[in-house]
Write a protein that holds these residues in place. Structure first.
Motif, PDB file in Angstrom:
ATOM      1  N   LEU A   1       0.816  -1.215   0.000  1.00 37.85           N
ATOM      2  CA  LEU A   1       0.000   0.000   0.000  1.00 37.85           C
ATOM      3  C   LEU A   1       0.848   1.263   0.000  1.00 37.85           C
ATOM      4  O   LEU A   1       1.761   1.392   0.795  1.00 37.85           O
ATOM      5  CB  LEU A   1      -0.883   0.055   1.254  1.00 37.85           C
ATOM      6  N   LEU A   2       0.488   2.209  -0.877  1.00 33.26           N
ATOM      7  CA  LEU A   2       1.073   3.543  -0.789  1.00 33.26           C
ATOM      8  C   LEU A   2       0.547   4.210   0.472  1.00 33.26           C
ATOM      9  O   LEU A   2      -0.499   3.827   0.988  1.00 33.26           O
ATOM     10  CB  LEU A   2       0.617   4.406  -1.974  1.00 33.26           C
ATOM     11  N   ASP A   3       1.246   5.227   0.927  1.00 34.41           N
ATOM     12  CA  ASP A   3       0.805   6.023   2.066  1.00 34.41           C
ATOM     13  C   ASP A   3      -0.659   6.458   1.876  1.00 34.41           C
ATOM     14  O   ASP A   3      -1.078   6.817   0.771  1.00 34.41           O
ATOM     15  CB  ASP A   3       1.715   7.249   2.172  1.00 34.41           C
ATOM     16  N   ASP A   4      -1.421   6.435   2.969  1.00 33.47           N
ATOM     17  CA  ASP A   4      -2.850   6.780   2.930  1.00 33.47           C
ATOM     18  C   ASP A   4      -3.111   8.106   2.226  1.00 33.47           C
ATOM     19  O   ASP A   4      -4.029   8.209   1.418  1.00 33.47           O
ATOM     20  CB  ASP A   4      -3.411   6.880   4.361  1.00 33.47           C
ATOM     21  N   TYR A   5      -2.308   9.126   2.540  1.00 31.45           N
ATOM     22  CA  TYR A   5      -2.593  10.462   2.004  1.00 31.45           C
ATOM     23  C   TYR A   5      -2.238  10.586   0.520  1.00 31.45           C
ATOM     24  O   TYR A   5      -2.858  11.369  -0.192  1.00 31.45           O
ATOM     25  CB  TYR A   5      -1.928  11.541   2.870  1.00 31.45           C
ATOM     26  N   HIS A   6      -1.289   9.808   0.039  1.00 35.98           N
ATOM     27  CA  HIS A   6      -1.022   9.775  -1.412  1.00 35.98           C
ATOM     28  C   HIS A   6      -2.224   9.177  -2.139  1.00 35.98           C
ATOM     29  O   HIS A   6      -2.659   9.681  -3.170  1.00 35.98           O
ATOM     30  CB  HIS A   6       0.233   8.960  -1.732  1.00 35.98           C
ATOM     31  N   ARG A   7      -2.773   8.098  -1.589  1.00 42.80           N
ATOM     32  CA  ARG A   7      -3.935   7.458  -2.232  1.00 42.80           C
ATOM     33  C   ARG A   7      -5.154   8.366  -2.178  1.00 42.80           C
ATOM     34  O   ARG A   7      -5.894   8.476  -3.149  1.00 42.80           O
ATOM     35  CB  ARG A   7      -4.206   6.086  -1.598  1.00 42.80           C
ATOM     36  N   LEU A   8      -5.351   9.044  -1.059  1.00 37.56           N
ATOM     37  CA  LEU A   8      -6.457   9.996  -0.945  1.00 37.56           C
ATOM     38  C   LEU A   8      -6.287  11.139  -1.951  1.00 37.56           C
ATOM     39  O   LEU A   8      -7.251  11.535  -2.614  1.00 37.56           O
ATOM     40  CB  LEU A   8      -6.522  10.560   0.480  1.00 37.56           C
ATOM     41  N   HIS A   9      -5.053  11.634  -2.085  1.00 39.66           N
ATOM     42  CA  HIS A   9      -4.808  12.729  -3.034  1.00 39.66           C
ATOM     43  C   HIS A   9      -5.132  12.286  -4.467  1.00 39.66           C
ATOM     44  O   HIS A   9      -5.716  13.045  -5.243  1.00 39.66           O
ATOM     45  CB  HIS A   9      -3.366  13.219  -2.931  1.00 39.66           C
ATOM     46  N   MET A  10      -4.781  11.044  -4.812  1.00 36.56           N
ATOM     47  CA  MET A  10      -5.092  10.544  -6.151  1.00 36.56           C
ATOM     48  C   MET A  10      -6.601  10.459  -6.377  1.00 36.56           C
ATOM     49  O   MET A  10      -7.085  10.750  -7.474  1.00 36.56           O
ATOM     50  CB  MET A  10      -4.414   9.190  -6.407  1.00 36.56           C
ATOM     51  N   VAL A  11      -7.357  10.093  -5.332  1.00 35.78           N
ATOM     52  CA  VAL A  11      -8.821  10.063  -5.450  1.00 35.78           C
ATOM     53  C   VAL A  11      -9.349  11.486  -5.646  1.00 35.78           C
ATOM     54  O   VAL A  11     -10.243  11.716  -6.465  1.00 35.78           O
ATOM     55  CB  VAL A  11      -9.481   9.353  -4.237  1.00 35.78           C
ATOM     56  N   HIS A  12      -8.771  12.454  -4.933  1.00 37.95           N
ATOM     57  CA  HIS A  12      -9.152  13.865  -5.144  1.00 37.95           C
ATOM     58  C   HIS A  12      -8.907  14.267  -6.599  1.00 37.95           C
ATOM     59  O   HIS A  12      -9.778  14.856  -7.243  1.00 37.95           O
ATOM     60  CB  HIS A  12      -8.336  14.798  -4.226  1.00 37.95           C
ATOM     61  N   LEU A  13      -7.719  13.951  -7.104  1.00 35.96           N
ATOM     62  CA  LEU A  13      -7.367  14.306  -8.488  1.00 35.96           C
ATOM     63  C   LEU A  13      -8.332  13.664  -9.484  1.00 35.96           C
ATOM     64  O   LEU A  13      -8.760  14.300 -10.450  1.00 35.96           O
ATOM     65  CB  LEU A  13      -5.935  13.865  -8.806  1.00 35.96           C
TER      66      LEU A  13
END
Length: 193
Positions: A49-61
């Motif tokens: 798993l990538l860091d939680d906030y990187h994955r969240l940022h990708m969902v935002h994008l």
């Protein structure tokens, strides 16, 4: 307001996720779809798993141009490992005027009976199910269940595992990722090792 919760590690989010989320927003009675980024699925190994906030940022994008699809980090604030039944209880308490439903593939529906307190989930929440290839025989108790709604969404056989593997092997996966997500992955050299 009816909210459909689409849970996933989104490691990374891809066009398959967006096609399903958008289809649910457009072809069901759900008002919004919340893409709930799970910090750690108890059934998956955490190492990939990538860091939680990187994955969240990708969902935002990926979702910023979809007015009915929103990213959610609600599970980041809950004790780990977390279970869907706890997330639903937390959301219901936080947003008492909203009605929360689950969105899942047929393959996940077939293992629903293994989920913690699945009877409580079914008693209090609708489940919107999208088709998957090779999902196997449906559990008898779910076939005509009044809380389970089958939505004829497109069948998308695309996985984040496939994407990560192909990035690592230097393959071109640009067509299956939202452009801003691909740029973010490329810029950060994610999944290359």
């Amino acid at each position: 307001m009816k909210i459909g919760l689409y849970f996933g590690t989104f490691n990374p989010i891809h066009i398959g996720h967006l096609i399903i989320a958008n289809h649910m927003a457009e072809h069901s009675d759900l008002d919004e779809i919340w893409m709930v980024v799970t910090p750690h699925n108890p059934h998956k190994k955490k190492s990939s798993l990538l860091d939680d906030y990187h994955r969240l940022h990708m969902v935002h994008l990926a979702t910023e141009e979809y007015s009915h699809i929103k990213p959610s980090d609600i599970e980041f604030k809950l004790p780990q490992p977390n279970y869907t039944v706890h997330t639903l209880a937390h959301l219901q308490e936080k947003y008492p005027k909203y009605e929360f439903s689950l969105i899942m593939g047929e393959d996940n529906l077939n293992s629903l009976h293994k989920w913690k307190n699945y009877e409580v989930i079914l008693q209090n929440h609708d489940i919107y199910v999208y088709p998957r290839l090779n999902s196997g025989e449906m559990d008898e108790q779910f076939v005509n269940h009044p809380k389970i709604h089958r939505i004829g969404a497109p069948v998308i056989e695309l996985s984040s595992t496939f994407i990560r593997k192909n990035i690592k092997n230097g393959k071109n996966i640009i067509p299956i990722l939202p452009p801003k997500v691909w740029k973010y992955i490329e810029h950060n050299l994610f999944y290359t090792k």
